[in-house]
Design a protein around this motif. Structure first.
Motif, short mmCIF file in Angstrom:
data_model
loop_
_atom_site.label_atom_id
_atom_site.label_comp_id
_atom_site.label_asym_id
_atom_site.label_seq_id
_atom_site.Cartn_x
_atom_site.Cartn_y
_atom_site.Cartn_z
N ILE A 107 0.82 -1.23 0.00
CA ILE A 107 0.00 0.00 0.00
C ILE A 107 0.85 1.27 0.00
O ILE A 107 0.37 2.32 0.41
CB ILE A 107 -0.99 0.02 1.18
N LYS A 108 2.07 1.17 -0.48
CA LYS A 108 2.93 2.36 -0.52
C LYS A 108 2.26 3.53 -1.24
O LYS A 108 2.47 4.69 -0.90
CB LYS A 108 4.26 2.02 -1.20
N GLU A 109 1.43 3.22 -2.22
CA GLU A 109 0.83 4.28 -3.05
C GLU A 109 -0.15 5.15 -2.28
O GLU A 109 -0.49 6.25 -2.73
CB GLU A 109 0.14 3.68 -4.27
N ILE A 110 -0.64 4.68 -1.12
CA ILE A 110 -1.58 5.53 -0.39
C ILE A 110 -0.91 6.41 0.66
O ILE A 110 -1.57 7.20 1.32
CB ILE A 110 -2.73 4.72 0.24
N GLU A 111 0.40 6.25 0.83
CA GLU A 111 1.11 7.14 1.76
C GLU A 111 0.89 8.59 1.33
O GLU A 111 1.03 8.93 0.15
CB GLU A 111 2.62 6.83 1.76
N GLY A 112 0.52 9.42 2.25
CA GLY A 112 0.32 10.84 1.93
C GLY A 112 -1.09 11.19 1.52
O GLY A 112 -1.41 12.36 1.34
N ILE A 113 -1.96 10.17 1.35
CA ILE A 113 -3.38 10.45 1.04
C ILE A 113 -4.11 10.62 2.37
O ILE A 113 -4.32 9.66 3.11
CB ILE A 113 -4.01 9.32 0.20
N SER A 114 -4.48 11.84 2.68
CA SER A 114 -4.93 12.17 4.05
C SER A 114 -6.33 11.66 4.37
O SER A 114 -6.67 11.53 5.54
CB SER A 114 -4.86 13.67 4.27
N ASN A 115 -7.16 11.40 3.36
CA ASN A 115 -8.54 11.03 3.66
C ASN A 115 -8.77 9.52 3.72
O ASN A 115 -9.89 9.04 3.76
CB ASN A 115 -9.51 11.66 2.65
N ILE A 116 -7.68 8.73 3.70
CA ILE A 116 -7.79 7.27 3.86
C ILE A 116 -6.92 6.83 5.02
O ILE A 116 -5.74 7.18 5.10
CB ILE A 116 -7.37 6.53 2.58
N GLY A 117 -7.50 6.06 5.94
CA GLY A 117 -6.75 5.52 7.07
C GLY A 117 -6.78 4.01 7.04
O GLY A 117 -7.73 3.39 6.54
N VAL A 118 -5.72 3.39 7.57
CA VAL A 118 -5.62 1.93 7.62
C VAL A 118 -5.33 1.53 9.07
O VAL A 118 -4.43 2.07 9.70
CB VAL A 118 -4.50 1.41 6.70
N VAL A 119 -6.11 0.59 9.58
CA VAL A 119 -5.97 0.14 10.97
C VAL A 119 -5.95 -1.38 10.98
O VAL A 119 -6.71 -2.03 10.25
CB VAL A 119 -7.15 0.64 11.83
N ILE A 120 -5.09 -1.94 11.81
CA ILE A 120 -5.04 -3.40 11.99
C ILE A 120 -5.23 -3.72 13.46
O ILE A 120 -4.50 -3.22 14.32
CB ILE A 120 -3.71 -3.99 11.51
#
Length: 253
Positions: free
Chosen positions: A30-43
């Protein structure tokens, strides 16, 4: 603008070594979503892996959740974990009210409410799960069940506190069964949830992330996430595989 948050609930799966491996794989995927502020990822990992998980995802977009907490600071509560313990190791989210906790461990709405308040008092974000059984849906009681869970689970919270709460709607008949609510059914229930939140918290309801859980997979994620009131997912089985989970995250782009 509401944030889209894709969270994985690993339940009672993954050892420490397995946790480190899958999190490292996920970071690459998911490197491509780094810096996209309106998406969060939680585990959400098991308790035994939390500390290593926090260290593994440091400086990445991924945040770590605990799957439960006990709502006391300390004391004679053998086998339990306090919010202070979670905060101390860098946990940022806590999954609360999951149907398995409600059904297997008989957790009530009022007890879940205690936990939510305890988590908020330590500046962590609760992921508050709600959802109906199949017999509730067949009896036409979905709105009644959902309303009771929301009103009692979120009782006596302020609008400011609610800005840190994520609501996760999981129709219990769709968890781990392969059955999924159609996007239209899911959206209808999410809209009803937001109406209850508006009644309780006014305009803040527009800012609250409401996730869908219940067999969200790479092949149905995009259609579900495109619905107006669906702001992410709480993913079970598909989150145990880095490629599958990353495909769901990318469906939110």
């Amino acid at each position: 603008m509401r944030k889209t948050i894709i969270a994985g609930n690993w339940k009672m799966n993954k050892t420490n070594n397995e946790t480190i491996q899958i999190l490292n794989d996920l970071k690459k995927e998911i490197k491509e979503i780094e810096g996209i502020s309106n998406i969060g990822v939680v585990i959400g990992t098991p308790f035994t892996a939390l500390s290593d998980a926090v260290k593994t995802v440091e400086n990445s977009v991924i945040k770590i959740a605990a799957q439960n907490v006990y709502p006391k600071e300390s004391g004679a509560y053998t086998g339990e974990i306090s919010p202070a313990m979670l905060k101390d190791i860098g946990v940022e989210y806590v999954i609360l009210g999951h149907s398995e906790r409600r059904d297997y461990f008989k957790e009530s709405n009022s007890f879940i409410n205690e936990k939510i308040k305890a988590v908020l008092s330590h500046n962590m974000s609760p992921i508050f799960c709600i959802g109906e059984h199949l017999e509730d849906r067949e009896a036409g009681k979905v709105k009644e069940v959902i309303t009771k869970q929301v009103k009692e689970g979120l009782a006596n919270l302020s609008a400011d506190e609610m800005k840190k709460v994520i609501v996760a709607y999981e129709p219990i008949w769709a968890i781990g069964t392969g059955k999924t609510a159609t996007p239209e059914i899911a959206q209808e229930t999410h809209e009803q949830i937001r109406e209850v939140l508006k009644e309780m918290f006014g305009e803040t309801s527009k800012e609250i992330t409401i996730q869908y859980g219940g067999s969200m997979k790479p092949n149905n994620a995009k259609e579900l996430l495109s619905q107006k009131d669906i702001d992410g997912g709480l993913i079970g089985g598909a989150s145990l595989n880095a490629k599958d989970f990353s495909a769901i995250i990318k469906a939110a782009l």
